[in-house]
Design an enzyme around this catalytic site. Structure first.
Site, PDB file in Angstrom:
ATOM      1  N   ASP A  21      -6.497   1.111  -0.466  1.00 16.27           N
ATOM      2  CA  ASP A  21      -6.017   2.034  -0.824  1.00 16.27           C
ATOM      3  C   ASP A  21      -5.681   3.064   0.282  1.00 16.27           C
ATOM      4  O   ASP A  21      -6.295   2.765   1.443  1.00 16.27           O
ATOM      5  CB  ASP A  21      -7.019   2.716  -2.011  1.00 16.27           C
ATOM      6  N   LEU A  22      -4.802   4.012   0.185  1.00 17.90           N
ATOM      7  CA  LEU A  22      -4.629   4.962   1.504  1.00 17.90           C
ATOM      8  C   LEU A  22      -5.345   6.122   1.467  1.00 17.90           C
ATOM      9  O   LEU A  22      -6.308   6.292   2.202  1.00 17.90           O
ATOM     10  CB  LEU A  22      -3.163   4.857   1.536  1.00 17.90           C
ATOM     11  N   ASP A  23      -5.101   6.981   0.561  1.00 20.22           N
ATOM     12  CA  ASP A  23      -5.713   8.236   0.332  1.00 20.22           C
ATOM     13  C   ASP A  23      -7.260   8.321  -0.116  1.00 20.22           C
ATOM     14  O   ASP A  23      -7.618   7.901  -1.104  1.00 20.22           O
ATOM     15  CB  ASP A  23      -4.710   9.203  -0.747  1.00 20.22           C
ATOM     16  N   THR A  29      -6.279  12.470   3.105  1.00 23.91           N
ATOM     17  CA  THR A  29      -5.187  13.132   2.492  1.00 23.91           C
ATOM     18  C   THR A  29      -5.892  13.185   1.258  1.00 23.91           C
ATOM     19  O   THR A  29      -5.199  14.064   0.366  1.00 23.91           O
ATOM     20  CB  THR A  29      -4.040  11.990   2.355  1.00 23.91           C
ATOM     21  N   LYS A  57      -7.501  11.488  -8.420  1.00 22.50           N
ATOM     22  CA  LYS A  57      -7.290  10.379  -7.534  1.00 22.50           C
ATOM     23  C   LYS A  57      -6.776   8.998  -8.012  1.00 22.50           C
ATOM     24  O   LYS A  57      -7.305   8.472  -9.157  1.00 22.50           O
ATOM     25  CB  LYS A  57      -8.870  10.211  -6.991  1.00 22.50           C
ATOM     26  N   GLY A  58      -5.824   8.534  -7.255  1.00 21.32           N
ATOM     27  CA  GLY A  58      -5.234   7.244  -7.673  1.00 21.32           C
ATOM     28  C   GLY A  58      -4.118   7.100  -8.419  1.00 21.32           C
ATOM     29  O   GLY A  58      -3.666   6.130  -8.898  1.00 21.32           O
ATOM     30  N   ARG A  61       2.105  10.561  -9.132  1.00 27.48           N
ATOM     31  CA  ARG A  61       2.511  12.194  -9.121  1.00 27.48           C
ATOM     32  C   ARG A  61       2.710  12.840 -10.406  1.00 27.48           C
ATOM     33  O   ARG A  61       2.156  13.896 -10.613  1.00 27.48           O
ATOM     34  CB  ARG A  61       3.586  12.486  -8.036  1.00 27.48           C
ATOM     35  N   SER A 126      -1.233   1.335  -2.748  1.00 29.00           N
ATOM     36  CA  SER A 126      -1.186   2.650  -2.796  1.00 29.00           C
ATOM     37  C   SER A 126      -0.299   3.368  -3.901  1.00 29.00           C
ATOM     38  O   SER A 126       0.945   2.727  -3.994  1.00 29.00           O
ATOM     39  CB  SER A 126      -1.216   3.647  -1.595  1.00 29.00           C
ATOM     40  N   ALA A 127      -0.533   4.228  -4.665  1.00 23.31           N
ATOM     41  CA  ALA A 127       0.187   4.778  -5.758  1.00 23.31           C
ATOM     42  C   ALA A 127       1.253   5.738  -5.012  1.00 23.31           C
ATOM     43  O   ALA A 127       2.152   6.268  -5.829  1.00 23.31           O
ATOM     44  CB  ALA A 127      -0.595   5.738  -6.825  1.00 23.31           C
ATOM     45  N   SER A 128       0.864   6.184  -3.811  1.00 23.12           N
ATOM     46  CA  SER A 128       1.611   7.327  -3.173  1.00 23.12           C
ATOM     47  C   SER A 128       3.286   6.921  -2.597  1.00 23.12           C
ATOM     48  O   SER A 128       3.438   5.769  -2.164  1.00 23.12           O
ATOM     49  CB  SER A 128       1.245   7.678  -1.878  1.00 23.12           C
ATOM     50  N   ASN A 130       4.479   8.643  -0.496  1.00 15.91           N
ATOM     51  CA  ASN A 130       4.334   9.231   0.630  1.00 15.91           C
ATOM     52  C   ASN A 130       3.710   8.202   1.567  1.00 15.91           C
ATOM     53  O   ASN A 130       3.638   8.438   3.007  1.00 15.91           O
ATOM     54  CB  ASN A 130       3.749  10.365   0.974  1.00 15.91           C
ATOM     55  N   LYS A 157      -2.413   2.915 -11.370  1.00 12.27           N
ATOM     56  CA  LYS A 157      -3.662   2.636 -11.573  1.00 12.27           C
ATOM     57  C   LYS A 157      -4.116   3.276 -12.803  1.00 12.27           C
ATOM     58  O   LYS A 157      -3.818   4.737 -12.762  1.00 12.27           O
ATOM     59  CB  LYS A 157      -4.423   2.935 -10.277  1.00 12.27           C
ATOM     60  N   GLU A 181     -11.495   1.272  -2.385  1.00 11.69           N
ATOM     61  CA  GLU A 181     -10.963   2.323  -3.322  1.00 11.69           C
ATOM     62  C   GLU A 181     -11.783   3.623  -3.371  1.00 11.69           C
ATOM     63  O   GLU A 181     -12.828   3.359  -3.341  1.00 11.69           O
ATOM     64  CB  GLU A 181     -10.843   1.884  -4.537  1.00 11.69           C
ATOM     65  N   ASP A 182     -11.088   4.626  -3.351  1.00 15.63           N
ATOM     66  CA  ASP A 182     -12.098   5.924  -3.431  1.00 15.63           C
ATOM     67  C   ASP A 182     -11.906   6.294  -4.862  1.00 15.63           C
ATOM     68  O   ASP A 182     -12.460   7.661  -5.036  1.00 15.63           O
ATOM     69  CB  ASP A 182     -11.730   6.932  -2.498  1.00 15.63           C
TER      70      ASP A 182
HETATM   71  C1  G6P Z   1      -2.563   8.424  -4.653  1.00 14.63           C
HETATM   72  C2  G6P Z   1      -3.535   9.322  -4.531  1.00 14.63           C
HETATM   73  C3  G6P Z   1      -3.091  10.595  -5.646  1.00 14.63           C
HETATM   74  C4  G6P Z   1      -1.576  10.890  -5.490  1.00 14.63           C
HETATM   75  C5  G6P Z   1      -0.687   9.614  -5.627  1.00 14.63           C
HETATM   76  C6  G6P Z   1       0.706   9.861  -5.678  1.00 14.63           C
HETATM   77  O1  G6P Z   1      -2.920   7.597  -5.498  1.00 14.63           O
HETATM   78  O2  G6P Z   1      -4.910   9.233  -4.653  1.00 14.63           O
HETATM   79  O3  G6P Z   1      -3.868  11.727  -5.755  1.00 14.63           O
HETATM   80  O4  G6P Z   1      -1.205  11.855  -6.693  1.00 14.63           O
HETATM   81  O5  G6P Z   1      -1.252   8.791  -4.750  1.00 14.63           O
HETATM   82  O6  G6P Z   1       0.848  10.253  -4.561  1.00 14.63           O
HETATM   83  P1  G6P Z   1       2.262  11.087  -3.758  1.00 14.63           P
HETATM   84  O7  G6P Z   1       2.260  11.113  -2.469  1.00 14.63           O
HETATM   85  O8  G6P Z   1       3.468   9.984  -4.264  1.00 14.63           O
HETATM   86  O9  G6P Z   1       2.488  12.308  -4.620  1.00 14.63           O
HETATM   87 MG    MG Z   2      -7.490   7.182  -3.018  1.00 19.33          MG
END
Ligand code: G6P
Ligand code: MG
Length: 222
Positions: A21-23, A29, A57-58, A61, A126-128, A130, A157, A181-182
């Site tokens: 996982d990233l964040d 972050t 977390k995870g 958005r 990662s779900a992000s 970004n 997730k 994972e956190d």
């Molecule tokens: C990760 C983080 C979440 C965040 C999600 C989407 O999973 O743990 O806190 O909401 O990514 O991130 P984004 O950068 O796309 O808003």
């Molecule tokens: Mg995370």
């Protein structure tokens, strides 16, 4: 059992692929997400706690926004959700823009290098949306054989999609993958994918992890 060496050795034995996982695992972050969501909540006239934040977390958005609005009892307020999510993301990106290689969490680079040196394949899961921007800013982009992020998956997730896609990209069977994972949602996703999981953070917040450590600096690859 936190950080126990024998547990770690047992868990890592025979694994072919590590999925990160990233964040909150590779970079800090997770605190930026918390600050930006809280800023939005405060602007809407309410607040939420760090304990509540664990549930964000995870989570994607838009799903995070739904949760935050539920806490503020604002689901029926006819708000423009796309606009609110964009606003949160802009505040979040202000924090990300200031990031550089020094923001990679302690022990991460050594761990990734050691994994590579022993022939373990690595992926980001990662779900992000970004994720690639953050990998670029911190210089982490070259460390992964595959990057599966929030732009590549439909289901958030705790659904296992992101980790199954990562395993597929690495050509590894789920039981040969170890996830880092956190987030509770991330540990649940790893388990639903049939994978082992190392929790990063506190044991009380991360149920069902096979091992919990404070950070990757606590783990050594022999
Ligand atoms: C990760 C983080 C979440 C965040 C999600 C989407 O999973 O743990 O806190 O909401 O990514 O991130 P984004 O950068 O796309 O808003
Ligand atoms: Mg995370």
């Amino acid at each position: 059992m936190t950080g126990d060496r024998n547990n770690w050795k047992q868990l890592a034995a025979g694994k072919e692929a590590f999925i990160f996982d990233l964040d909150g695992v590779l970079v800090d972050t997770a605190t930026f997400h918390y600050r930006a969501w809280r800023r939005l909540a405060n602007e809407l006239g309410f607040d939420f706690s760090m304990q509540q934040n664990e549930l964000l977390k995870g989570v994607s958005r838009m799903q995070s926004l739904e949760q935050v609005l539920t806490w503020g009892r604002m689901q029926q307020a006819g708000l423009d959700k796309e606009h609110l999510a964009e606003k949160k993301n802009a505040w979040y990106l202000e924090l990300v823009e200031r990031m550089g290689p020094d923001d990679v969490l302690p022990g991460v680079l050594a761990f990734l290098r050691a994994a590579k040196a022993t022939g373990i394949r690595t992926a980001l899961g990662s779900a992000s949306k970004n994720a690639r921007l953050i990998l670029d800013r911190t210089g982490l982009q070259g460390y992964f054989d595959a990057v599966i992020d929030g732009n590549a998956v439909v289901l958030s997730k705790p659904h296992p999609e992101v980790f199954l896609r990562a395993a597929e990209a690495l050509g590894a069977a789920p039981d040969a993958c170890l996830v880092f994972e956190d987030a509770q949602a991330g540990i649940d996703a790893a388990k639903a994918a049939g994978m082992s999981a190392v929790g990063i953070g506190s044991g009380t917040a991360l149920q069902r992890a096979d091992l919990v450590v404070a950070g990757l600096a606590d783990l050594k690859i022999d």
